[in-house]
Design a protein around this motif. Sequence first.
Motif, short mmCIF file in Angstrom:
data_model
loop_
_atom_site.label_atom_id
_atom_site.label_comp_id
_atom_site.label_asym_id
_atom_site.label_seq_id
_atom_site.Cartn_x
_atom_site.Cartn_y
_atom_site.Cartn_z
N GLU A 1 55.07 37.59 34.18
CA GLU A 1 53.82 38.38 34.19
C GLU A 1 53.67 39.17 32.90
OE1 GLU A 1 51.51 41.83 36.78
OE2 GLU A 1 53.53 41.22 37.37
N SER B 1 50.46 37.71 25.96
CA SER B 1 49.61 36.63 25.41
C SER B 1 48.14 36.99 25.50
CB SER B 1 49.88 35.32 26.16
OG SER B 1 51.18 34.87 25.90
N SER B 2 47.74 37.56 26.62
CA SER B 2 46.35 37.99 26.81
C SER B 2 46.00 39.11 25.82
CB SER B 2 46.15 38.46 28.25
OG SER B 2 44.85 38.91 28.44
N ASN C 1 52.73 36.82 30.07
CA ASN C 1 51.31 36.44 30.19
C ASN C 1 50.39 37.56 29.73
OD1 ASN C 1 52.01 33.91 31.15
ND2 ASN C 1 51.80 34.50 33.29
#
Length: 127
Positions: A105, A111-112, A108
């Motif tokens: 999580e 990355s976002s 991610n």
Amino acid sequence: MENRSSYLPFRRHQRFNAQERALVFLPLDSQDLPYHIIDICKGGLSFRYLGKKIKTSKIPPISLYYENELIVGDLPVKEVSDYQLSYDIVPVRRKSLCFESLSIEQQNKISSFIEQFTKPNSDKSIH
């Protein structure tokens, strides 16, 4: 005087320049304010700060913000480097951190964060 060239290790991940309001919070004491992120990648980030070198034996988990919105928190990191960028009356320094043991999580969300809060790169080469 510190030698910047000694702080340029090979990087596995491409770094992206952060937008002006991309911030990192390093909770060293209750009076601390967030710092401006210089650049970020999936493996770590660097930020600038004013004054004397931040001395700490272990850096607590950090949080990434855009303006005043928390994007991802509780990121374990370790220090890679810390050196002076300018020698003015108030020194400007650059601290680089690498991420450690991130959950899927957290990976991610980083990355976002990179997709949403960095400037477009014209140079795609790895430094």
